[in-house]
Design a protein around this motif. Structure first.
Motif, PDB file in Angstrom:
ATOM      1  N   ARG A  55      15.097 -17.941  59.731  1.00 12.53           N
ATOM      2  CA  ARG A  55      16.342 -17.271  59.728  1.00 12.53           C
ATOM      3  C   ARG A  55      17.429 -17.868  60.605  1.00 12.53           C
ATOM      4  N   GLN A 103      18.911 -21.086  58.885  1.00  9.40           N
ATOM      5  CA  GLN A 103      19.532 -20.383  57.532  1.00  9.40           C
ATOM      6  C   GLN A 103      20.838 -19.643  58.000  1.00  9.40           C
ATOM      7  N   GLN A 113      23.192 -22.807  58.952  1.00  8.36           N
ATOM      8  CA  GLN A 113      23.578 -23.612  57.820  1.00  8.36           C
ATOM      9  C   GLN A 113      24.538 -22.985  56.870  1.00  8.36           C
TER      10      GLN A 113
END
Length: 104
Positions: free
Chosen positions: A91, A94, A97
């Motif tokens: 998480r 993510q 990113q």
């Protein structure tokens, strides 16, 4: 509930100003909010977790995350309901990113 706070300094990567919210707080999962913040170049992490007594594991996971991304002026809030370290790392990665991909 237990609240853990960590701060890292020396990061060099700054993220875009639009906050990111990933994940859903439910059984065995967590949500991550990551946002740009004026922290004198630091990265702060606040974790609210239902799983008490896992501070050393959280410190290792968050320390590894900071070593990978070297974030500066970043505030991270995590609401956890018992996610595994692998899910936490996923998480967090993510969220970063998503903030990097959208930069011009």
């Amino acid at each position: 509930m237990e609240t853990l706070n960590y701060r890292f300094d020396g990061g060099t990567r700054r993220l875009k100003p639009t906050p990111q919210l990933l994940g859903v707080v439910s059984s065995g999962n967590l949500e991550v909010l990551i946002e740009q913040a004026p922290l004198a170049g630091g990265c702060s992490v606040e974790i609210n977790t239902a799983a008490r007594g896992f501070g050393a594991i959280w410190q290792a996971v968050i320390g590894d995350f900071f070593a990978r991304w070297q974030l500066a002026d970043t505030r991270i809030a995590i609401n956890d309901m018992g996610a595994t370290p692998a899910v936490v790392s996923l998480r967090l990665d993510q969220a970063v990113q998503a903030m990097l991909e959208e930069q011009p």
